[in-house]
Scaffold this motif. Sequence first.
Motif, PDB file in Angstrom:
ATOM      1  N   GLN A 345     -18.562 -14.059   0.320  1.00  0.00           N
ATOM      2  CA  GLN A 345     -18.457 -14.791  -0.881  1.00  0.00           C
ATOM      3  C   GLN A 345     -19.790 -15.306  -1.436  1.00  0.00           C
ATOM      4  OE1 GLN A 345     -15.512 -14.870  -3.204  1.00  0.00           O
ATOM      5  NE2 GLN A 345     -17.452 -15.391  -4.507  1.00  0.00           N
ATOM      6  N   MET A 346     -20.548 -15.614  -0.327  1.00  0.00           N
ATOM      7  CA  MET A 346     -22.095 -16.133  -0.618  1.00  0.00           C
ATOM      8  C   MET A 346     -22.713 -14.967  -1.100  1.00  0.00           C
ATOM      9  SD  MET A 346     -22.359 -18.629   2.799  1.00  0.00           S
ATOM     10  CE  MET A 346     -24.156 -19.180   2.461  1.00  0.00           C
ATOM     11  N   LYS A 347     -22.551 -13.756  -0.431  1.00  0.00           N
ATOM     12  CA  LYS A 347     -23.518 -12.764  -1.110  1.00  0.00           C
ATOM     13  C   LYS A 347     -22.935 -12.154  -2.421  1.00  0.00           C
ATOM     14  CE  LYS A 347     -24.526 -10.352   3.440  1.00  0.00           C
ATOM     15  NZ  LYS A 347     -25.880  -9.849   2.921  1.00  0.00           N
ATOM     16  N   GLU A 348     -21.846 -12.402  -2.763  1.00  0.00           N
ATOM     17  CA  GLU A 348     -21.400 -12.083  -3.947  1.00  0.00           C
ATOM     18  C   GLU A 348     -22.022 -13.106  -5.109  1.00  0.00           C
ATOM     19  OE1 GLU A 348     -19.510  -9.701  -5.334  1.00  0.00           O
ATOM     20  OE2 GLU A 348     -19.722  -8.597  -3.291  1.00  0.00           O
ATOM     21  N   ASN A 349     -22.037 -14.382  -4.731  1.00  0.00           N
ATOM     22  CA  ASN A 349     -22.545 -15.390  -5.497  1.00  0.00           C
ATOM     23  C   ASN A 349     -23.940 -15.078  -5.978  1.00  0.00           C
ATOM     24  OD1 ASN A 349     -20.015 -16.542  -5.610  1.00  0.00           O
ATOM     25  ND2 ASN A 349     -20.551 -17.998  -4.021  1.00  0.00           N
ATOM     26  N   ILE A 350     -24.979 -14.699  -4.673  1.00  0.00           N
ATOM     27  CA  ILE A 350     -26.301 -14.448  -4.688  1.00  0.00           C
ATOM     28  C   ILE A 350     -26.335 -13.391  -5.826  1.00  0.00           C
ATOM     29  CG2 ILE A 350     -27.944 -13.356  -3.783  1.00  0.00           C
ATOM     30  CD1 ILE A 350     -27.121 -14.900  -1.016  1.00  0.00           C
ATOM     31  N   LYS A 351     -25.766 -12.380  -5.993  1.00  0.00           N
ATOM     32  CA  LYS A 351     -25.880 -11.435  -7.139  1.00  0.00           C
ATOM     33  C   LYS A 351     -25.982 -12.090  -8.569  1.00  0.00           C
ATOM     34  CE  LYS A 351     -23.689  -7.787  -4.510  1.00  0.00           C
ATOM     35  NZ  LYS A 351     -22.384  -6.826  -4.225  1.00  0.00           N
ATOM     36  N   ASN A 352     -25.053 -13.005  -8.564  1.00  0.00           N
ATOM     37  CA  ASN A 352     -25.123 -13.720 -10.019  1.00  0.00           C
ATOM     38  C   ASN A 352     -26.446 -14.513 -10.243  1.00  0.00           C
ATOM     39  OD1 ASN A 352     -22.494 -12.719 -10.707  1.00  0.00           O
ATOM     40  ND2 ASN A 352     -21.688 -14.711  -9.549  1.00  0.00           N
ATOM     41  N   PHE A 353     -27.449 -14.884  -9.205  1.00  0.00           N
ATOM     42  CA  PHE A 353     -28.475 -15.615  -9.429  1.00  0.00           C
ATOM     43  C   PHE A 353     -29.725 -15.230  -9.047  1.00  0.00           C
ATOM     44  CE2 PHE A 353     -25.158 -18.808  -8.974  1.00  0.00           C
ATOM     45  CZ  PHE A 353     -25.282 -19.654  -9.965  1.00  0.00           C
ATOM     46  N   SER A 354     -29.560 -14.014  -8.340  1.00  0.00           N
ATOM     47  CA  SER A 354     -30.706 -13.012  -8.083  1.00  0.00           C
ATOM     48  C   SER A 354     -31.455 -12.612  -9.383  1.00  0.00           C
ATOM     49  CB  SER A 354     -30.577 -12.130  -7.198  1.00  0.00           C
ATOM     50  OG  SER A 354     -31.477 -11.354  -6.831  1.00  0.00           O
ATOM     51  N   LYS A 355     -32.621 -12.547  -9.409  1.00  0.00           N
ATOM     52  CA  LYS A 355     -33.216 -11.970 -10.756  1.00  0.00           C
ATOM     53  C   LYS A 355     -34.549 -10.940 -10.531  1.00  0.00           C
ATOM     54  CE  LYS A 355     -32.167 -15.967 -13.880  1.00  0.00           C
ATOM     55  NZ  LYS A 355     -31.657 -16.484 -13.138  1.00  0.00           N
ATOM     56  N   PRO A 356     -34.122  -9.894  -9.993  1.00  0.00           N
ATOM     57  CA  PRO A 356     -35.096  -8.777  -9.590  1.00  0.00           C
ATOM     58  C   PRO A 356     -35.692  -8.246 -10.786  1.00  0.00           C
ATOM     59  CG  PRO A 356     -32.980  -7.873  -9.529  1.00  0.00           C
ATOM     60  CD  PRO A 356     -32.508  -9.256  -9.717  1.00  0.00           C
ATOM     61  N   LYS A 357     -35.479  -8.460 -11.880  1.00  0.00           N
ATOM     62  CA  LYS A 357     -36.467  -8.118 -12.959  1.00  0.00           C
ATOM     63  C   LYS A 357     -37.170  -9.029 -13.596  1.00  0.00           C
ATOM     64  CE  LYS A 357     -32.834  -4.366 -14.369  1.00  0.00           C
ATOM     65  NZ  LYS A 357     -31.963  -3.989 -15.519  1.00  0.00           N
TER      66      LYS A 357
END
Length: 381
Positions: A345-357
Amino acid sequence: MKAIIFSVSAGAGHARAAEAVKKHIELNNPDSEVIIIDTLRYINPIIDKVVIGSYLKSLKISPSIFGKLYDYTESDYGLALISAKFNEIMTFKLMPLINDFDPDIMIATHPFPTEMLSILKVKHKTEVPIVSILTDYAPHSFWIHPCIDAYIVSNSDMIDEISSKGIPKDIIYDLGIPVNPEFLVKYDKKETLREIGLSPNVKTLLIMGGSLGLGKIEEVFEDILQVDEHLQIIVITGNNKKLYNDLMKYNNTIIGNKKTHIIGFTDKVNKYMQASDLLLTKPGGLTITEALICNLPMALFSPIPGQEEKNAEFLLKNNLAVYLREDNVAYIIEGLMRQENRLKQMKENIKNFSKPKAGKGLSLLLKTLIKKNETEELSIM
């Protein structure tokens, strides 16, 4: 594009952000000319040594002093005024550099040069667009100054906080903190672990305290050895030579059911983050951002009072990390290793806050600001 990036060597985060910005500009605009200025050192090496040396010493000996200063400067107008006067005295020493280089845009990755560039613009000494990149996950008043053309923030929560201090929302951009493009390169987890003698089939913990190796890394490491789980541990000690020497006795050893690998300074943090299941770290802004890019959940310890405590609050609020107290390290880690769904779940949440661009978005914004400034100059003529 001609750009000057102003930073300060207060820890490695601001400098890493400056290097990342430079690389992204050059990547997206190959004909660019970009220089990075260590602002205080450029103005006066002695002042730099005193100011930065005192800062680093306070972090190592008594972090609480820095925390109190952080709080006071947020609310005490007198201290902020003293800082402004100090910066104003030094600011005009930047003008020969700016005039000689003749930049199209100027970027700051630390509050000091942000304020200095603001002063130059207020005093009508420059019309060059100025961009400030906030390198943490909550704002502080030291970053907020007039005549800054764009504020780059790490998350959308910061927009309302900054606008409440009088900054128009339309110049606050939730692009994220740029990281070295190397962090966008994907590495094979199994291959990385095999390279350092670890198994790709065992949960891997990565412990680090930023480039300075700060925080209670050794204590956390020893607590992890008490966890009743089959684990392997990578420790990156950064530039902390004492810590490296103290931990080398554990290098490539098996203690109970845990194998360990100790690394000093490395420019391959990305590889080790991608090869790990959990990062145990102090919550520095750049380290957090890099971990988010690598989709790596975090367990936080030893935050610097003030800025890093605010970073930790953000991560905990959004279930991107857990917090480790001195008395519960083994208990928290043991529970987390047994809760596959929570890590997932933490990994899924991270996808919403990670900004690779973030780097690409910043490069586009810089072009827009330069073009706008050129258009305004032509209309005046």
